[in-house]
Enzyme design. Structure first.
Site, PDB file in Angstrom:
ATOM      1  N   PRO A  68      69.280  46.071  75.138  1.00 53.03           N
ATOM      2  CG  PRO A  68      71.742  46.498  75.005  1.00 53.03           C
ATOM      3  CD  PRO A  68      70.235  45.474  75.948  1.00 53.03           C
ATOM      4  CB  SER A 111      58.401  50.850  66.671  1.00 49.93           C
ATOM      5  OG  SER A 111      58.337  49.743  67.580  1.00 49.93           O
ATOM      6  CD  GLU A 142      58.762  59.290  75.971  1.00 47.71           C
ATOM      7  OE1 GLU A 142      59.063  59.726  75.883  1.00 47.71           O
ATOM      8  OE2 GLU A 142      58.140  59.269  77.576  1.00 47.71           O
ATOM      9  CB  CYS A 158      61.822  59.932  68.185  1.00 48.00           C
ATOM     10  SG  CYS A 158      62.683  60.815  69.392  1.00 48.00           S
ATOM     11  CD  GLU A 218      59.408  56.424  63.530  1.00 52.20           C
ATOM     12  OE1 GLU A 218      58.793  55.832  63.881  1.00 52.20           O
ATOM     13  OE2 GLU A 218      59.416  57.516  64.349  1.00 52.20           O
TER      14      GLU A 218
HETATM   15  P1  NAD Z   1      61.467  48.460  68.005  1.00 51.99           P
HETATM   16  O1  NAD Z   1      60.710  48.576  68.686  1.00 51.99           O
HETATM   17  O2  NAD Z   1      61.858  47.482  67.183  1.00 51.99           O
HETATM   18  O3  NAD Z   1      62.401  48.174  69.004  1.00 51.99           O
HETATM   19  C1  NAD Z   1      62.889  48.887  70.267  1.00 51.99           C
HETATM   20  C2  NAD Z   1      63.234  47.928  71.409  1.00 51.99           C
HETATM   21  O4  NAD Z   1      62.468  46.852  71.780  1.00 51.99           O
HETATM   22  C3  NAD Z   1      64.404  46.702  70.964  1.00 51.99           C
HETATM   23  O5  NAD Z   1      65.179  46.647  71.949  1.00 51.99           O
HETATM   24  C4  NAD Z   1      63.963  45.855  70.881  1.00 51.99           C
HETATM   25  O6  NAD Z   1      64.464  45.026  71.054  1.00 51.99           O
HETATM   26  C5  NAD Z   1      62.405  45.884  71.652  1.00 51.99           C
HETATM   27  N1  NAD Z   1      61.541  44.815  72.170  1.00 51.99           N
HETATM   28  C6  NAD Z   1      60.984  44.434  70.694  1.00 51.99           C
HETATM   29  N2  NAD Z   1      59.371  43.763  71.229  1.00 51.99           N
HETATM   30  C7  NAD Z   1      59.867  43.846  71.923  1.00 51.99           C
HETATM   31  C8  NAD Z   1      58.333  42.896  72.768  1.00 51.99           C
HETATM   32  N3  NAD Z   1      57.741  42.703  72.654  1.00 51.99           N
HETATM   33  N4  NAD Z   1      58.850  43.891  74.784  1.00 51.99           N
HETATM   34  C9  NAD Z   1      59.906  44.326  75.023  1.00 51.99           C
HETATM   35  N5  NAD Z   1      61.081  44.789  73.855  1.00 51.99           N
HETATM   36  C10 NAD Z   1      60.769  44.769  72.666  1.00 51.99           C
HETATM   37  O7  NAD Z   1      62.194  49.664  67.940  1.00 51.99           O
HETATM   38  P2  NAD Z   1      63.461  50.536  67.584  1.00 51.99           P
HETATM   39  O8  NAD Z   1      62.751  50.199  65.514  1.00 51.99           O
HETATM   40  O9  NAD Z   1      64.754  50.224  67.932  1.00 51.99           O
HETATM   41  O10 NAD Z   1      63.663  52.124  67.145  1.00 51.99           O
HETATM   42  C11 NAD Z   1      63.384  53.237  65.919  1.00 51.99           C
HETATM   43  C12 NAD Z   1      61.774  53.724  66.807  1.00 51.99           C
HETATM   44  O11 NAD Z   1      61.942  54.294  68.060  1.00 51.99           O
HETATM   45  C13 NAD Z   1      61.114  54.590  65.935  1.00 51.99           C
HETATM   46  O12 NAD Z   1      59.491  54.632  65.805  1.00 51.99           O
HETATM   47  C14 NAD Z   1      61.268  56.232  66.601  1.00 51.99           C
HETATM   48  O13 NAD Z   1      60.656  57.125  66.555  1.00 51.99           O
HETATM   49  C15 NAD Z   1      61.680  55.713  68.063  1.00 51.99           C
HETATM   50  N6  NAD Z   1      61.905  56.141  68.877  1.00 51.99           N
HETATM   51  C16 NAD Z   1      61.284  57.672  69.802  1.00 51.99           C
HETATM   52  C17 NAD Z   1      62.141  58.018  70.783  1.00 51.99           C
HETATM   53  C18 NAD Z   1      61.358  59.504  71.515  1.00 51.99           C
HETATM   54  O14 NAD Z   1      61.869  59.599  72.799  1.00 51.99           O
HETATM   55  N7  NAD Z   1      59.974  59.382  71.440  1.00 51.99           N
HETATM   56  C19 NAD Z   1      64.059  58.141  70.893  1.00 51.99           C
HETATM   57  C20 NAD Z   1      64.009  57.589  69.738  1.00 51.99           C
HETATM   58  C21 NAD Z   1      63.320  56.377  69.544  1.00 51.99           C
END
Ligand code: NAD
Length: 510
Positions: free
Chosen positions: A174, A225, A246, A280, A376
């Site tokens: 998570p 992201s 996603e 999102c 965004e």
């Molecule tokens: P993020 O990309 O910073 O982190 C998402 C997850 O990835 C976290 O659990 C994080 O610890 C993990 N992570 C980070 N670096 C990683 C790596 N190198 N390898 C593997 N895992 C890694 O995103 P966030 O800030 O947690 O979430 C917000 C973003 O999510 C927004 O851009 C939003 O639009 C997007 N989002 C998309 C959807 C969709 O269905 N399209 C739904 C919800 C959120």
């Protein structure tokens, strides 16, 4: 103050403290799993998956129904924890983190077996006389699930239900910003009688997520992201494992001249402000023809001003879940103001409250030079741009590196659907905010930088499977073939000429 902070340790582990965005008080600490611990979790999951894959759809569904019972029984615990972690309003915590997972898990418990039913059929063409084709949806094995902070329960429970119903085990990393919701979800799966290690949570940051991809999983389901999605996609490519990405969005809303303006204004505010804009598919850009611009903006202002933001009792607009997101929202607002945007409501961080709050904000005189209309923002901002007509609105809506979802408002449904078909996004709503993710049958996924692959519904659950064709020869003799002779070659050429050279016959043979 950082809501998520590294703590010095003497044992070499990465440890973090997490604070509530409302009270700014610590709500707990966690240690990041080491790469060895991640690999061990995947090995345990693999063992659990072998037994799980032998269970019938009815047996898998029964376990999922018991998880729904847990959501019902523990809804207050879920809501309290999610509010603590994110500061979202109670209504949104219930609708997004309890009701939506109940609907989604139930959907796959009821329909998963139908979506994944083995297909038996005769192949087309001449092969139909000698072969039988069986298509089996085989589970992939262990799924690595990596999720963000904006829907800590919902965005985990939905892919979890699909992956499990398809016969996989899941190891879940998570978000480090909302780690405790996943602990509760894991606890609920144990209480629901899930087989041991079928669903495991490993806590950690980005490095832990990266370690999960390298730990031998068979698929990665990633939500987050665009920047991280690129890294995840690269790592999955290197490991040759399938992945769904996603990612983020910059959804556009188009208000047509014939729209019901009250309804559209309500939709503009809800679409932009739901989940504090941390959605999102939140509406981030609104295009309004000049003929209806003034009355539409007046109605939006009225709606936005009526919203309540408080840290005492129920709020319409909750906290900003993470200080880093507050920085982005403030930077985009500052850039927009510096480039001539006009703020009609809100616009500055709400400092009358001690936590991280940004008020519902209405901004006009915006354009595509501004970060607010390009990147965004993920905040409760209603950004409205005046346009000549619907065609200009559509051109601007499509002028984006993102392509997640969008919404169109009109009284003429045929016109709305025709415009929707020309929107370069994964999905579109007509006369509603983006609701695709909430409709279990609807495939969900982004175009352009907003993602790769689709999740949900039939196509989504099948993405957790390998579609395994089994071809059985149903004749009783050897097929022969050898020795090749000039006569046998001439016979093959005759088939090409007589069957595929005949426009009527060739249709019969395929
Ligand atoms: P993020 O990309 O910073 O982190 C998402 C997850 O990835 C976290 O659990 C994080 O610890 C993990 N992570 C980070 N670096 C990683 C790596 N190198 N390898 C593997 N895992 C890694 O995103 P966030 O800030 O947690 O979430 C917000 C973003 O999510 C927004 O851009 C939003 O639009 C997007 N989002 C998309 C959807 C969709 O269905 N399209 C739904 C919800 C959120």
């Amino acid at each position: 103050m950082a809501l998520f902070e590294a703590i010095q340790t003497t044992d070499g582990r990465r440890r973090y403290d997490v604070k509530s965005p409302v009270t700014l008080q610590s709500i707990g600490q966690f240690d990041c799993a080491t790469p060895d611990e991640v690999r061990a979790a995947v090995a345990r999951a693999r063992k659990a998956q072998r037994e799980w894959a032998t269970r019938s759809f009815a047996e898998r569904a029964e376990v999922l129904w018991r998880l729904v019972d847990q959501f019902v029984a523990r809804q207050d615990d879920i809501v309290e924890l999610v509010i603590k972690e994110t500061g979202k309003p109670r209504n949104e915590a219930i609708s997004m983190e309890v009701l939506a997972p109940c609907m989604q898990i139930s959907h796959y418990a009821k329909r998963g077996g139908e979506y994944l039913k083995t297909v038996h059929r005769r192949p087309s063409g001449v092969m139909r006389f000698s072969k039988k084709l069986t298509l089996v949806y085989q589970p992939l094995g262990v799924v690595g699930l990596i999720t963000p902070w904006n829907g800590p329960v919902a965005l985990a429970a939905n892919p979890l239900a699909q992956a499990l119903m398809a016969g996989n085990a899941v190891v879940h990393k998570p978000s480090e910003v909302t780690p405790f919701s996943a602990v509760l979800l894991e606890e609920m799966t144990r209480a629901a009688g899930f087989p041991e290690h079928l669903y495991q949570v490993i806590q950690g940051d980005g490095q832990t997520g990266a370690a999960l991809i390298e730990a031998g999983v068979d698929k990665v389901s990633f939500t987050g992201s665009v920047a991280t999605g690129r890294r995840v996609g690269e790592a999955c490519g290197r490991n040759l494992i399938p992945v769904t990405l996603e990612l983020g969005g910059k959804d556009a809303m188009i208000v047509c001249r014939d729209a019901d303006l009250d309804r559209a204004a309500d939709g503009a505010v809800r679409g932009s402000c739901f989940n504090t804009g941390h959605y999102c598919c939140g509406t981030e850009r609104i295009y309004v023809p000049e003929a209806i611009y003034e009355p539409f903006v007046a109605k939006v202002v009225e709606h936005a001003k009526a919203l309540k933001q408080t840290d005492q009792g129920e709020s319409d607009i909750g906290a900003v879940f993470w200080d880093k997101q507050m920085d982005i929202i403030e930077a985009h607002m500052a850039d927009a103001k510096a480039r001539g945007a006009k703020v009609l409501v809100g616009g500055e961080r709400n400092r009358s409250l001690s936590g991280y709050f940004f008020p519902p904000t209405v901004v006009v005189d915006v354009d595509h030079e501004m970060d607010l209309m390009k990147k965004e923002t993920f905040g409760p901002i209603v950004a409205i741009q005046k346009v000549r007509d619907e065609e200009e609105a559509l051109a601007l809506a499509n002028d984006s590196e993102y392509g997640l979802s969008g919404n169109i408002w009109t009284r003429d449904l045929a016109k709305g659907e025709a415009l929707a078909a020309r929107m370069q996004t994964g999905s579109v709503s007509v006369n509603d905010i983006a609701v695709t993710y909430g409709i279990a049958e609807a495939p969900f996924g982004g175009l352009k930088a907003s993602g790769v692959g689709q999740v949900n519904g039939e196509i989504g659950i099948r993405g957790y499977c390998h579609l395994h064709p089994i071809i059985t020869d149903t004749t009783k003799k050897a097929q022969g073939g050898y020795p090749y002779t000039l006569e046998s070659a001439a016979g093959l050429q005759k088939i090409v000429k007589n069957v595929f050279g005949n426009r009527w016959l060739r249709k019969l043979f395929v």
